[in-house]
Design a protein around this motif. Structure first.
Motif, PDB file in Angstrom:
ATOM      1  N   GLY A 179       2.774  -0.011  -0.090  1.00  0.00           N
ATOM      2  CA  GLY A 179       2.623   0.244   1.328  1.00  0.00           C
ATOM      3  C   GLY A 179       2.542   1.703   1.719  1.00  0.00           C
ATOM      4  N   THR A 180       2.462   2.625   0.742  1.00  0.00           N
ATOM      5  CA  THR A 180       2.364   4.050   1.035  1.00  0.00           C
ATOM      6  C   THR A 180       0.903   4.469   1.162  1.00  0.00           C
ATOM      7  N   LYS A 181       0.564   5.186   2.250  1.00  0.00           N
ATOM      8  CA  LYS A 181      -0.805   5.668   2.414  1.00  0.00           C
ATOM      9  C   LYS A 181      -1.082   6.751   1.375  1.00  0.00           C
ATOM     10  N   VAL A 182      -2.180   6.594   0.623  1.00  0.00           N
ATOM     11  CA  VAL A 182      -2.506   7.549  -0.435  1.00  0.00           C
ATOM     12  C   VAL A 182      -3.705   8.422  -0.086  1.00  0.00           C
ATOM     13  N   THR A 183      -4.575   7.943   0.799  1.00  0.00           N
ATOM     14  CA  THR A 183      -5.709   8.752   1.227  1.00  0.00           C
ATOM     15  C   THR A 183      -6.343   8.100   2.448  1.00  0.00           C
ATOM     16  N   GLU A 184      -7.159   8.881   3.183  1.00  0.00           N
ATOM     17  CA  GLU A 184      -7.865   8.353   4.341  1.00  0.00           C
ATOM     18  C   GLU A 184      -9.121   9.170   4.555  1.00  0.00           C
ATOM     19  N   GLY A 185     -10.039   8.642   5.374  1.00  0.00           N
ATOM     20  CA  GLY A 185     -11.262   9.365   5.647  1.00  0.00           C
ATOM     21  C   GLY A 185     -12.172   8.590   6.574  1.00  0.00           C
ATOM     22  N   ARG A 186     -13.387   9.088   6.697  1.00  0.00           N
ATOM     23  CA  ARG A 186     -14.408   8.420   7.496  1.00  0.00           C
ATOM     24  C   ARG A 186     -15.723   8.507   6.747  1.00  0.00           C
ATOM     25  N   GLY A 187     -16.463   7.408   6.753  1.00  0.00           N
ATOM     26  CA  GLY A 187     -17.747   7.394   6.086  1.00  0.00           C
ATOM     27  C   GLY A 187     -17.961   6.114   5.307  1.00  0.00           C
ATOM     28  N   ARG A 188     -18.820   6.209   4.289  1.00  0.00           N
ATOM     29  CA  ARG A 188     -19.172   5.034   3.495  1.00  0.00           C
ATOM     30  C   ARG A 188     -18.788   5.200   2.029  1.00  0.00           C
ATOM     31  N   GLU A 189     -18.105   6.315   1.688  1.00  0.00           N
ATOM     32  CA  GLU A 189     -17.720   6.543   0.301  1.00  0.00           C
ATOM     33  C   GLU A 189     -16.211   6.767   0.203  1.00  0.00           C
ATOM     34  N   ILE A 190     -15.602   6.197  -0.819  1.00  0.00           N
ATOM     35  CA  ILE A 190     -14.178   6.379  -1.102  1.00  0.00           C
ATOM     36  C   ILE A 190     -14.048   6.787  -2.561  1.00  0.00           C
ATOM     37  N   ASN A 191     -13.361   7.885  -2.814  1.00  0.00           N
ATOM     38  CA  ASN A 191     -13.166   8.380  -4.176  1.00  0.00           C
ATOM     39  C   ASN A 191     -11.691   8.250  -4.545  1.00  0.00           C
ATOM     40  N   LEU A 192     -11.372   7.289  -5.419  1.00  0.00           N
ATOM     41  CA  LEU A 192     -10.001   7.087  -5.872  1.00  0.00           C
ATOM     42  C   LEU A 192      -9.786   7.577  -7.298  1.00  0.00           C
ATOM     43  N   SER A 193     -10.745   8.342  -7.836  1.00  0.00           N
ATOM     44  CA  SER A 193     -10.628   8.788  -9.226  1.00  0.00           C
ATOM     45  C   SER A 193      -9.398   9.660  -9.485  1.00  0.00           C
ATOM     46  N   PRO A 194      -8.900  10.449  -8.477  1.00  0.00           N
ATOM     47  CA  PRO A 194      -7.686  11.233  -8.762  1.00  0.00           C
ATOM     48  C   PRO A 194      -6.413  10.400  -8.838  1.00  0.00           C
ATOM     49  N   LEU A 195      -6.470   9.131  -8.414  1.00  0.00           N
ATOM     50  CA  LEU A 195      -5.281   8.297  -8.367  1.00  0.00           C
ATOM     51  C   LEU A 195      -5.096   7.536  -9.673  1.00  0.00           C
ATOM     52  N   ASN A 196      -3.895   6.996  -9.859  1.00  0.00           N
ATOM     53  CA  ASN A 196      -3.618   6.158 -11.025  1.00  0.00           C
ATOM     54  C   ASN A 196      -4.461   4.889 -10.963  1.00  0.00           C
ATOM     55  N   LYS A 197      -4.798   4.371 -12.116  1.00  0.00           N
ATOM     56  CA  LYS A 197      -5.552   3.129 -12.178  1.00  0.00           C
ATOM     57  C   LYS A 197      -4.715   1.982 -11.629  1.00  0.00           C
ATOM     58  N   GLY A 198      -5.397   0.973 -11.104  1.00  0.00           N
ATOM     59  CA  GLY A 198      -4.684  -0.194 -10.607  1.00  0.00           C
ATOM     60  C   GLY A 198      -5.242  -0.660  -9.277  1.00  0.00           C
ATOM     61  N   MET A 199      -4.446  -1.434  -8.557  1.00  0.00           N
ATOM     62  CA  MET A 199      -4.868  -2.020  -7.302  1.00  0.00           C
ATOM     63  C   MET A 199      -4.401  -1.181  -6.123  1.00  0.00           C
ATOM     64  N   CYS A 200      -5.270  -1.008  -5.131  1.00  0.00           N
ATOM     65  CA  CYS A 200      -4.932  -0.383  -3.855  1.00  0.00           C
ATOM     66  C   CYS A 200      -5.407  -1.299  -2.736  1.00  0.00           C
ATOM     67  N   ILE A 201      -4.997  -0.976  -1.524  1.00  0.00           N
ATOM     68  CA  ILE A 201      -5.385  -1.767  -0.370  1.00  0.00           C
ATOM     69  C   ILE A 201      -6.163  -0.888   0.596  1.00  0.00           C
ATOM     70  N   LEU A 202      -7.391  -1.296   0.913  1.00  0.00           N
ATOM     71  CA  LEU A 202      -8.221  -0.613   1.898  1.00  0.00           C
ATOM     72  C   LEU A 202      -7.958  -1.208   3.273  1.00  0.00           C
ATOM     73  N   ARG A 203      -7.682  -0.331   4.241  1.00  0.00           N
ATOM     74  CA  ARG A 203      -7.486  -0.784   5.620  1.00  0.00           C
ATOM     75  C   ARG A 203      -8.587  -0.226   6.510  1.00  0.00           C
ATOM     76  N   VAL A 204      -9.223  -1.111   7.239  1.00  0.00           N
ATOM     77  CA  VAL A 204     -10.214  -0.743   8.250  1.00  0.00           C
ATOM     78  C   VAL A 204      -9.818  -1.457   9.530  1.00  0.00           C
ATOM     79  N   ASP A 205      -9.461  -0.693  10.552  1.00  0.00           N
ATOM     80  CA  ASP A 205      -8.896  -1.261  11.782  1.00  0.00           C
ATOM     81  C   ASP A 205      -7.643  -2.067  11.405  1.00  0.00           C
TER      82      ASP A 205
END
Length: 214
Positions: A179-205
């Motif tokens: 439940g900790t926010k790890v990154t945010e932004g605006r657009g159509r691209e998300i880069n999670l390569s700096p993060l540890n491998k595994g599952m994350c949750i994308l929130r839109v609205d």
């Protein structure tokens, strides 16, 4: 689980990582076909600690995703804030799923949590279970694993290089499973390569979708 070693961030009853993946300490780690990990080969009185950040004081439901394949055995677990002397629950029975690869979800309801950082200790009171994850949801709310954005498309998902592309130009936020926010932004691209491998949750609205970073 936190780093720190035997007797500090975990207690494991035998030397070495039986699964021989993810880390090189004494915690026994297994894997799924999709490349994610679980805690396995559990025995009585083992424990692991996780640093969590509770965003808001409230009452939460905890979904425990586990498998238990040992015949004639009922695994049991508990959760506490050990350093604070707070027991969230204990002696919770995990009914047998008849196969180590057959996972199910057991819900522990109405667990009060206070806002702020805590060290959560997961106690394996009676061994014989694989632990996939614990999912914390405000009591009465919908778990983030149960809802997905119906119109937004994410590709590729899973991603082998941490790059995800969205079908729409939107404001987005990405959270860890805890439940900790790890990154945010605006657009159509998300880069999670700096993060540890595994599952994350994308929130839109107010909608969510699972991202698999392989």
């Amino acid at each position: 689980y936190d780093e720190g070693g035997q007797g500090v961030s975990y207690h494991d009853t035998d030397a070495g990582n039986t699964g021989n993946i993810y880390r090189t300490d004494d915690v026994d780690v297994g894997s799924f076909a999709d490349g994610l990990y679980n805690i396995g080969w559990t025995t009585n009185d083992e424990w692991l600690e996780y640093t969590i950040d509770v965003a808001q004081t409230d009452v939460y439901d905890i979904d425990i995703v586990y498998a238990a394949g040992r015949p004639n055995n009922t695994a049991k677990m508990g959760v506490e804030f050990f350093e604070e002397g707070i027991t969230l629950f204990n002696d919770l029975a995990l009914p047998n799923t008849k196969n180590w690869d057959t996972y199910t979800t057991l819900k522990k309801e109405n667990v009060p949590l206070t806002e702020g950082s805590h060290i959560l200790r997961l106690n394996i009171e009676t061994g014989g279970c694989n632990i996939d994850k614990l999912i914390f949801t405000k009591a009465g709310a919908t778990a983030i694993n149960d809802v997905e954005v119906p119109s937004l498309k994410v590709f590729p998902n899973p991603s082998s290089d941490g790059q995800f592309y969205l079908s729409e130009h939107v404001n987005w936020e990405v959270y860890s499973i805890g439940g900790t926010k790890v990154t945010e932004g605006r657009g159509r691209e998300i880069n999670l390569s700096p993060l540890n491998k595994g599952m994350c949750i994308l929130r839109v609205d107010h909608e969510f979708v699972k991202l698999i970073n392989k």
